[in-house]
Design an enzyme around this catalytic site. Structure first.
Site, PDB file in Angstrom:
ATOM      1  N   SER A   1       0.816  -1.221   0.000  1.00 54.38           N
ATOM      2  CA  SER A   1       0.000   0.000   0.000  1.00 54.38           C
ATOM      3  C   SER A   1       0.847   1.266   0.000  1.00 54.38           C
ATOM      4  CB  SER A   1      -0.938   0.002   1.208  1.00 54.38           C
ATOM      5  OG  SER A   1      -1.769  -1.127   1.211  1.00 54.38           O
TER       6      SER A   1
ATOM      7  N   HIS B   1       0.443   4.699   4.555  1.00 53.82           N
ATOM      8  CA  HIS B   1      -0.107   5.258   3.317  1.00 53.82           C
ATOM      9  C   HIS B   1       0.401   6.684   3.092  1.00 53.82           C
ATOM     10  CE1 HIS B   1      -3.797   2.347   3.475  1.00 53.82           C
ATOM     11  NE2 HIS B   1      -2.644   1.729   3.316  1.00 53.82           N
TER      12      HIS B   1
END
Length: 517
Positions: free
Chosen positions: A299, A350
């Site tokens: 991610s 993230h």
């Protein structure tokens, strides 16, 4: 029926229309709409997002009501286009190229701009009698020189017009191809290698204990802060190819399949690989700083691809917003909001990946473009920020690690892998508030290994750290009873009952010891 002279004049004024179009194209405008009959064209600036949209129409209207109706139709059409382009406001310059103006009063319709809440449209009617005056107004409005003339009459006028039209359209096509080539500077190679690698690693995890098994994830390189603090720096990179469960793998593989080729073609394969790996590292680093949990997944690297697209938006803002900009910003916003709302999502990773991807892209920049000073400054800034984050992370061990270490140690003990459990317990600092539990687990391991003297030493160490730890007194009682030292066994179990008087197991042990005494 149009007279021959008027027909020739109409063709000559067609030249004016195509010359106007060509002048705007040369001034860094591009065609966004061309009608099937090629008598209406919309052009927008490729340099300035706030520059007005130009609507250029070649028409001949006898009555002003036709002009009024066309202007209203244009307002509706451009407002719909504005919404599709996610533009809050839109300025429109609406230009009619006519041989002659309408025969009745038409000036009142163009005297004031048409305005709605979101669209502001200023109209010019350019005809044979006011052409140069209108050109002067347009030059003042656009701050450029539009050079247009009416060609002389010629038997070859129609052929010359077709030749010139083809030249203008070819010029527009070359501009479009040049712009499109920016998104095709490389081929997607590493994207598919990375996808294959993370799929292979998923099956390896499943084969060796399961991709959702914390112990297996740690053994294969998941981000685990205590081991990073012990010097296992590669755990900043290895989580990129590990995924926790099939859904996690599917979502990240799907995102990489669609996003990776776009970024790799935009930046080229080697630049893409650097961006992807550095973004993955940055995501792991941010998670190391702000999250104590075991984490894995691509991610952060995928958010780095978004960061690279944001850097492209910085380098080419108008092209970015005309093509992929709003889609990219929307997807980033949705994913960050999703990470804030849904539990067990490493949003720090993230955001770290997003920033890392932007910084990595600013270092390598875009192919065939040079920004050497900016690239060196970006590299220096990135190096300083990375060094500071690493220093903070290694100087300030994160809290709440002991519980996770203890849980993993118990898992190793349950599977009789005592060496791995011992190694894991060494990660707990002696000054930690949970250190007494580590001593207790070490004692349990010694009991399983029949080393009772060492077990008693660890149990005494546990109660020294926490004199209310009744489980340690109970196990001391069991060990002394095993050695037939019933007096000490009785003292230990009585101490356990003082702390936890309702435990039936403790009461039963005391009863048995008293019987033996």
């Amino acid at each position: 029926m149009i007279a021959k002279g008027e027909g020739r004049l109409s063709i000559r004024f067609d030249f004016v229309y195509w010359q106007m179009m060509f002048q705007f194209l040369q001034a860094n405008y591009e065609i966004v709409y061309l009608s099937p009959d090629e008598r209406e064209v919309w052009l927008q600036s490729t340099r300035e997002r706030k520059a007005p949209l130009v609507r250029l129409v070649r028409t001949d209207m006898d009555w002003s009501v036709s002009l009024k109706n066309d202007m209203q139709r244009a307002m509706t059409a451009v407002d719909e286009w504005r919404r599709r382009q996610f533009r809050r406001q839109l300025q429109v310059v609406n230009i009619y190229a006519m041989m002659y103006p309408p025969v009745d009063d038409w000036e009142l319709y163009v005297h004031r701009p048409l305005t709605t809440e979101r669209v502001h449209m200023k109209t010019f009617v350019m005809h044979i009698n006011n052409m140069y005056a209108v050109l002067h107004e347009l030059n003042m409005l656009f701050h450029q020189s539009l050079k247009v003339y009416v060609p002389d009459d010629s038997p070859m006028l129609q052929h010359e017009l077709q030749t010139f039209k083809q030249h203008v359209l070819s010029f527009a096509e070359r501009m479009y191809e040049k712009e499109r080539s920016i998104f095709e500077r490389g081929k997607a190679r590493w994207t598919y290698v990375l996808i294959a690698l993370q799929i292979v690693m998923f099956f390896i995890l499943e084969w060796n204990g399961g991709s959702t098994n914390t112990r297996t994830l740690i053994e294969y390189g998941a981000k685990f802060n205590p081991l990073i603090l012990q010097g296992e720096w590669w755990r900043f990179f290895t989580p990129i190819v590990l995924h926790i469960g099939f859904v996690h793998l599917f979502m990240n593989t799907f995102a990489l399949y669609y996003l990776g080729p776009l970024v790799e073609k935009l930046y080229g394969s080697l630049r893409f690989l650097f961006i992807y790996l550095f973004a993955g590292f940055s995501g792991s680093l941010a998670s190391f700083l702000f999250s104590p949990s075991v984490s894995a997944g691509a991610s952060g690297a995928i958010f780095g691809c978004f960061g690279a697209l944001l850097y492209f938006g910085k380098a080419h803002p108008h092209l970015f917003f005309r093509t992929i900009g709003m889609n990219v910003l929307t997807v980033i916003g949705i994913n960050l909001a999703f990470g804030l709302v849904v539990p067990n999502i490493d949003n720090a990773g993230h955001i770290g990946g997003l920033i890392g991807g932007f910084l990595a892209a600013s270092i390598v920049h875009l192919p065939k473009e040079r920004a050497r000073l900016g690239q060196w400054l970006a590299a220096l800034f990135t190096a300083v920020v990375t060094a500071i984050c690493l220093y903070i992370g290694f100087q300030r061990p994160l809290a709440d690690q002991a519980q996770l270490i203890l849980a993993l140690s118990k898992q190793y003990i349950d599977e009789r892998e005592y060496g791995e459990a011992e190694q894991m317990l060494t990660l707990i600092n002696e000054q930690d508030t949970q250190a007494y539990k580590a001593d207790f687990l070490r004692a349990y391991i010694r009991i399983q290994q029949k080393d009772y003297d060492a077990a008693k030493q660890y149990l005494y160490a546990a109660v020294e750290k926490n004199d209310r730890f009744h489980e340690a007194f109970y196990y001391l009682a069991l060990l002394y009873a095993e050695e037939k030292n019933y007096e000490k066994a009785k003292q230990a179990v009585e101490r356990a009952l003082q702390i936890h008087p309702d435990d039936e197991q403790y009461k039963q042990l005391l009863f048995e010891i008293e019987q033996l005494l």
